[in-house]
Design a protein around this motif. Sequence first.
Motif, PDB file in Angstrom:
ATOM      1  N   UNK A   5       0.831  -1.205   0.000  1.00  0.00           N
ATOM      2  CA  UNK A   5       0.000   0.000   0.000  1.00  0.00           C
ATOM      3  C   UNK A   5       0.869   1.260   0.000  1.00  0.00           C
ATOM      4  N   UNK A   6       1.937   1.260   0.798  1.00  0.00           N
ATOM      5  CA  UNK A   6       2.839   2.421   0.859  1.00  0.00           C
ATOM      6  C   UNK A   6       3.531   2.617  -0.482  1.00  0.00           C
ATOM      7  N   UNK A   7       3.986   1.537  -1.091  1.00  0.00           N
ATOM      8  CA  UNK A   7       4.669   1.654  -2.377  1.00  0.00           C
ATOM      9  C   UNK A   7       3.740   2.221  -3.450  1.00  0.00           C
ATOM     10  N   UNK A   8       2.490   1.770  -3.450  1.00  0.00           N
ATOM     11  CA  UNK A   8       1.536   2.292  -4.427  1.00  0.00           C
ATOM     12  C   UNK A   8       1.231   3.766  -4.172  1.00  0.00           C
ATOM     13  N   UNK A   9       1.085   4.131  -2.907  1.00  0.00           N
ATOM     14  CA  UNK A   9       0.717   5.510  -2.579  1.00  0.00           C
ATOM     15  C   UNK A   9       1.882   6.469  -2.766  1.00  0.00           C
ATOM     16  N   UNK A  10       3.067   6.098  -2.296  1.00  0.00           N
ATOM     17  CA  UNK A  10       4.154   7.064  -2.272  1.00  0.00           C
ATOM     18  C   UNK A  10       5.121   6.948  -3.443  1.00  0.00           C
ATOM     19  N   UNK A  11       5.302   5.766  -3.970  1.00  0.00           N
ATOM     20  CA  UNK A  11       6.196   5.639  -5.118  1.00  0.00           C
ATOM     21  C   UNK A  11       5.436   5.819  -6.430  1.00  0.00           C
ATOM     22  N   UNK A  12       4.200   5.286  -6.476  1.00  0.00           N
ATOM     23  CA  UNK A  12       3.419   5.399  -7.700  1.00  0.00           C
ATOM     24  C   UNK A  12       2.493   6.605  -7.682  1.00  0.00           C
ATOM     25  N   UNK A  13       2.374   7.273  -6.528  1.00  0.00           N
ATOM     26  CA  UNK A  13       1.576   8.492  -6.419  1.00  0.00           C
ATOM     27  C   UNK A  13       0.075   8.273  -6.447  1.00  0.00           C
ATOM     28  N   UNK A  14      -0.393   7.096  -6.029  1.00  0.00           N
ATOM     29  CA  UNK A  14      -1.825   6.822  -6.034  1.00  0.00           C
ATOM     30  C   UNK A  14      -2.487   7.377  -4.776  1.00  0.00           C
ATOM     31  N   UNK A  15      -3.750   7.767  -4.891  1.00  0.00           N
ATOM     32  CA  UNK A  15      -4.528   8.158  -3.726  1.00  0.00           C
ATOM     33  C   UNK A  15      -4.964   6.882  -3.014  1.00  0.00           C
ATOM     34  N   UNK A  16      -5.487   7.025  -1.785  1.00  0.00           N
ATOM     35  CA  UNK A  16      -5.922   5.820  -1.087  1.00  0.00           C
ATOM     36  C   UNK A  16      -7.070   5.140  -1.833  1.00  0.00           C
ATOM     37  N   UNK A  17      -7.896   5.914  -2.536  1.00  0.00           N
ATOM     38  CA  UNK A  17      -8.986   5.330  -3.329  1.00  0.00           C
ATOM     39  C   UNK A  17      -8.394   4.487  -4.457  1.00  0.00           C
ATOM     40  N   UNK A  18      -7.368   5.015  -5.114  1.00  0.00           N
ATOM     41  CA  UNK A  18      -6.725   4.275  -6.196  1.00  0.00           C
ATOM     42  C   UNK A  18      -5.978   3.051  -5.656  1.00  0.00           C
ATOM     43  N   UNK A  19      -5.376   3.185  -4.472  1.00  0.00           N
ATOM     44  CA  UNK A  19      -4.704   2.047  -3.839  1.00  0.00           C
ATOM     45  C   UNK A  19      -5.729   0.945  -3.581  1.00  0.00           C
ATOM     46  N   UNK A  20      -6.894   1.327  -3.054  1.00  0.00           N
ATOM     47  CA  UNK A  20      -7.945   0.350  -2.775  1.00  0.00           C
ATOM     48  C   UNK A  20      -8.351  -0.384  -4.051  1.00  0.00           C
ATOM     49  N   UNK A  21      -8.522   0.364  -5.134  1.00  0.00           N
ATOM     50  CA  UNK A  21      -8.912  -0.265  -6.405  1.00  0.00           C
ATOM     51  C   UNK A  21      -7.803  -1.183  -6.920  1.00  0.00           C
ATOM     52  N   UNK A  22      -6.561  -0.720  -6.829  1.00  0.00           N
ATOM     53  CA  UNK A  22      -5.441  -1.509  -7.335  1.00  0.00           C
ATOM     54  C   UNK A  22      -5.292  -2.820  -6.571  1.00  0.00           C
ATOM     55  N   UNK A  23      -5.586  -2.782  -5.282  1.00  0.00           N
ATOM     56  CA  UNK A  23      -5.434  -3.983  -4.453  1.00  0.00           C
ATOM     57  C   UNK A  23      -6.727  -4.784  -4.336  1.00  0.00           C
TER      58      UNK A  23
END
Length: 191
Positions: free
Chosen positions: A142-160
Amino acid sequence: MAVFSDGDALLLERIRAGDDRALAAIYDQHAGLVYGLARRVTRDEQVARDVTQEVFTYLWEMPHRIDLSRGSLRTYLAMLAHRRAVDEVRRHEARFRAETASAAPELEDGPETRVVDAATRTWRTKHLAALLGLLPAEQRTAVQLAYYDGLTYVQVAKALGIPEGTAKTRLRAALARLRTLLTDEAREAIS
């Protein structure tokens, strides 16, 4: 499908008609939420008060911009407060950087500076990777998606493929753990 209450729609219509008592009613209902969000983001009481005033001034001046079919008035005010507070933080940081840059004497970077900077970046990257390695896999992802890929928590939720609340919880838990690890490390370094 409408997601607003009849009360929200009635108050908004009254504001559009120029009824300042409707604005007062909305302020009484939602000022605590708006101020609380602004305070949490800015970490400054005066700036949070200013943001709160801006939000309700905007509501008074631009009530036609609110579409209650997209969400409740409470949700709209919270979103607006968050955006305005983030803008204030960014403005403050930009002003601080500009003042710091203008106050710092001009130094020419020699080869030593570039070597030190490169070594520092390499050390930070390795060190952060090691700290991330201490997190549980789902938090690390989740941290890698949010901080390295620049995703919002909503986008992190969708990605996971997880609920938004779960994504938020994972990110908050990961950041709290990293904060603890960094604090422990700092204590060890100075003792």
